[in-house]
Design a protein around this motif. Structure first.
Motif, PDB file in Angstrom:
ATOM      1  N   PHE A 307       1.032  -1.363   0.177  1.00  0.00           N
ATOM      2  CA  PHE A 307       0.032   0.100  -0.104  1.00  0.00           C
ATOM      3  C   PHE A 307       1.027   1.277   0.069  1.00  0.00           C
ATOM      4  O   PHE A 307       1.780   1.484   0.685  1.00  0.00           O
ATOM      5  CB  PHE A 307      -0.908  -0.011   1.349  1.00  0.00           C
ATOM      6  CG  PHE A 307      -1.829   1.307   1.468  1.00  0.00           C
ATOM      7  CD1 PHE A 307      -2.761   1.761   0.233  1.00  0.00           C
ATOM      8  CD2 PHE A 307      -1.702   2.165   2.259  1.00  0.00           C
ATOM      9  CE1 PHE A 307      -3.467   2.745   0.606  1.00  0.00           C
ATOM     10  CE2 PHE A 307      -2.315   3.334   2.570  1.00  0.00           C
ATOM     11  CZ  PHE A 307      -3.577   3.513   1.893  1.00  0.00           C
ATOM     12  N   MET A 308       0.590   1.831  -0.898  1.00  0.00           N
ATOM     13  CA  MET A 308       1.473   3.186  -1.125  1.00  0.00           C
ATOM     14  C   MET A 308       0.532   4.496  -1.369  1.00  0.00           C
ATOM     15  O   MET A 308      -0.312   4.475  -2.380  1.00  0.00           O
ATOM     16  CB  MET A 308       2.365   3.238  -2.223  1.00  0.00           C
ATOM     17  CG  MET A 308       3.456   2.145  -2.114  1.00  0.00           C
ATOM     18  SD  MET A 308       4.581   1.989  -3.660  1.00  0.00           S
ATOM     19  CE  MET A 308       5.465   3.420  -3.504  1.00  0.00           C
ATOM     20  N   LYS A 309       0.591   5.267  -0.557  1.00  0.00           N
ATOM     21  CA  LYS A 309      -0.395   6.583  -0.612  1.00  0.00           C
ATOM     22  C   LYS A 309       0.432   8.020  -0.297  1.00  0.00           C
ATOM     23  O   LYS A 309       1.117   7.924   0.706  1.00  0.00           O
ATOM     24  CB  LYS A 309      -1.623   6.533   0.454  1.00  0.00           C
ATOM     25  CG  LYS A 309      -2.729   7.628   0.096  1.00  0.00           C
ATOM     26  CD  LYS A 309      -3.914   7.207   0.866  1.00  0.00           C
ATOM     27  CE  LYS A 309      -4.911   8.393   0.696  1.00  0.00           C
ATOM     28  NZ  LYS A 309      -6.299   8.072   1.468  1.00  0.00           N
ATOM     29  N   LEU A 310       0.142   8.683  -1.140  1.00  0.00           N
ATOM     30  CA  LEU A 310       0.799  10.217  -0.716  1.00  0.00           C
ATOM     31  C   LEU A 310      -0.480  11.003  -0.915  1.00  0.00           C
ATOM     32  O   LEU A 310      -1.206  10.984  -1.650  1.00  0.00           O
ATOM     33  CB  LEU A 310       1.450  10.561  -2.163  1.00  0.00           C
ATOM     34  CG  LEU A 310       2.283  11.797  -2.139  1.00  0.00           C
ATOM     35  CD1 LEU A 310       3.192  12.218  -0.998  1.00  0.00           C
ATOM     36  CD2 LEU A 310       3.053  12.081  -3.645  1.00  0.00           C
ATOM     37  N   GLY A 311      -0.548  11.973  -0.052  1.00  0.00           N
ATOM     38  CA  GLY A 311      -1.524  13.015   0.150  1.00  0.00           C
ATOM     39  C   GLY A 311      -1.085  14.069   0.977  1.00  0.00           C
ATOM     40  O   GLY A 311      -0.195  14.447   1.220  1.00  0.00           O
ATOM     41  N   ARG A 312      -2.290  14.912   1.660  1.00  0.00           N
ATOM     42  CA  ARG A 312      -2.098  16.019   2.139  1.00  0.00           C
ATOM     43  C   ARG A 312      -3.508  16.101   3.097  1.00  0.00           C
ATOM     44  O   ARG A 312      -4.300  16.405   2.788  1.00  0.00           O
ATOM     45  CB  ARG A 312      -1.970  17.238   1.335  1.00  0.00           C
ATOM     46  CG  ARG A 312      -1.681  18.666   1.996  1.00  0.00           C
ATOM     47  CD  ARG A 312      -1.784  19.774   1.052  1.00  0.00           C
ATOM     48  NE  ARG A 312      -1.313  20.938   1.973  1.00  0.00           N
ATOM     49  CZ  ARG A 312      -1.394  22.030   1.336  1.00  0.00           C
ATOM     50  NH1 ARG A 312      -1.780  22.219  -0.168  1.00  0.00           N
ATOM     51  NH2 ARG A 312      -1.114  23.103   1.948  1.00  0.00           N
TER      52      ARG A 312
END
Length: 529
Positions: A307-312
């Motif tokens: 699981f790879m998640k990039l956000g803000r």
């Protein structure tokens, strides 16, 4: 010559004697009682203080069960646990001191602050006493609020730390927490802790030069976790040769990510029976993840797999994720983990049809990721309706979990808001009949697919779906025994190259929506029926 040899032997004997002369301070000599009932905090602390005053050495916890509240390690002191020794945490809150913590204050059993050259060694056991009713929450899913539960081990702002060979069981909170430290070695320890909620195995926060090796971790929350609550970040860290099972994620970077993660290597680990993700990289609270490799990992019965998640999240700067290499991964039973409802502490599983998600957000694009040599077997079970589901983040500003997108449109890998991502030598399979494609890309840029082999149903739309794709390079694949095309392009597609593939055993090369410009798709040197 004989005289010279004699002098050398005398000098050697002097140094050996000096090393071996390091004092050992037995806590029994300071009044500790091994009955598992007497509170030995003062006796153990007196032994540590005496050892420190003598210039350092070993504080021996001999065979037997010694109950204690908060004890504080000091410079050049090593706690040594005999093989049958048990340091048992007191069940009483008031036996633990409140100690400073990045986000407030916490309690702990063994504590060190601003110390150097400290260690906990030996084959004995540290029992956090987390199964005691005083540390149990009102439900099987959540622990006590307010930070009253003690860490078994908490070390911060210290240098040259060694934790080796001992066992930690039943932590009332996170089991081993090391924060803002430099030169950390955690080697050969065992953590077995499913006593309460929120009891991570090993947490490394904002540390530099870290090695976690040869550990066995079984926990009710994250197994081995790197976190960052300050601008310091985690730099130069190695996790290797570990065996991990978790009711959350096995090995995780984030979700606290303010200072980021740089120069991180995860290798040679066996992960199994895990509710969330095996490898979990998530950046949503600012920071940069850069130069990370994950290699030689096996997984069994892990629901989220990768699981790879990039956000803000609100109040944070946009995070950055780049230069990640994941290779040599073998996983089966992805989605097959089931909760043991007889366990007094447990969490429910999510739907087995959730595939892998690798996603950024519109203002946080994941960049430069390579995934190679992976063989993945999924639970499957997806329907035609599932294949038509959108890939939409249901919690874009919330806590990132592998199920945030719900049932995914592809049974395998689903990507959104990524660019310069490469997949090399990829094999997908599933257990139950599934009519979804193996891979789905949405709002992505510069995707390379090199050597893709995937099991697909004859009712699937294609092996790989692209939606609003900008740049793709598809080469060296030889799919077999399929009655569907290899690719489908939806809504828009630009700068697509399909080259040097063998499509003779499937229905065709690609299909497209009417709105997709044929001139944007270049097909070269492919074999077709």
């Amino acid at each position: 010559m004989k005289k010279f040899k004699f002098i050398i032997l005398c000098i050697s004997a002097f140094f050996i004697t000096t090393i071996n002369a390091q004092e050992t301070f037995n806590i029994k000599d300071f009044g500790a009682v091994a009955d598992g009932k007497t509170l030995n905090t003062k006796a153990i602390q007196a032994a540590i203080d005496a050892c420190y005053q003598a210039g350092g050495g070993n504080v021996l916890i001999p065979n037997g069960t010694f109950m204690s509240g908060t004890i504080k390690l000091k410079d050049n002191v090593a706690i040594y646990l005999d093989p049958s020794a048990v340091l048992l945490g007191s069940p009483e809150y008031n036996d633990y001191e409140w100690v400073p913590y990045t986000l407030g204050k916490r309690r702990c059993l063994i504590y060190a602050n601003e110390q150097k050259n400290i260690a906990i060694l030996g084959r004995g056991t540290i029992n956090g006493n987390g199964r005691h009713p005083n540390f149990q929450g009102g439900s099987s899913h959540n622990g006590l609020e307010g930070g009253v539960r003690p860490f078994p081990i908490y070390i911060d702002n210290s240098t040259r730390i060694k934790l080796k060979d001992f066992t930690v069981i039943d932590g009332a909170f996170w089991n081993v927490k090391v924060e803002l430290c430099n030169e950390v070695l955690i080697d050969g320890i065992t953590v077995n802790s499913r006593a309460v909620a929120n009891n991570d195995g090993i947490d490394i926060m904002d540390c530099n030069n870290v090695r976690v090796a040869n550990c066995e971790v079984t926990t009710g929350d994250d197994g081995i976790c790197l976190k960052s609550n300050t601008k310091a970040g985690v730099k130069n860290a190695v996790i290797t040769n570990c065996v991990v099972s978790s009711y959350s994620s096995a090995i995780k970077l984030g979700v606290s990510s303010r200072g980021g993660f740089e120069n991180i290597t995860i290798s040679n680990c066996a992960l199994y029976d895990t509710r969330l993700s095996g490898i979990n990289l998530k950046m949503v609270q600012g920071g940069v993840i850069d130069r990370v490799t994950v290699t030689n990992i096996t997984m069994h019965n892990i629901n989220g797999s990768i699981f790879m998640k990039l956000g803000r999240q609100p109040k944070y700067e946009p995070a950055i994720m780049r230069n990640v290499i994941i290779s040599n991964i073998v996983a089966d039973g992805i989605g097959c983990w089931k909760a043991n409802k007889e366990d007094p502490y447990h969490k429910d599983e999510y739907d087995q049809r959730i595939g892998i998600t690798i996603t950024g957000q519109e203002d946080c694009i994941m960049d430069n990721v390579t995934i190679s040599n992976i063989h993945l077997q999924f639970a499957g079970g997806g329907t035609d309706a599932d294949a038509k589901r959108p890939l939409k983040d249901t919690a874009p500003k919330g806590y990132p979990k592998y199920n945030n997108f719900g049932i995914t449109p592809a049974y395998g890998i689903n990507c959104q808001y990524v660019k310069n991502i490469r997949f090399n030598n990829i094999v997908f399979d599933y257990i139950e009949k599934d009519v979804r494609p193996a891979m789905f890309f949405q709002e992505s840029e510069n995707v390379t697919l090199n050597g893709i082999y995937a099991k697909v149903s004859d009712k699937a739309k294609s092996y790989v779906r692209f939606k609003n794709q900008k740049g793709a390079f598809i080469i060296n694949s030889k799919p077999s025994s399929g009655k569907v095309p290899f690719c489908s392009f939806e809504e828009s597609a630009k700068n697509i190259t399909i080259m040097n593939n063998d499509f003779t055993e499937i229905k065709g090369m690609y299909i497209k929506d009417d709105g997709v410009n044929e001139k944007e798709i270049k097909a070269l040197n492919n074999l077709i029926k």
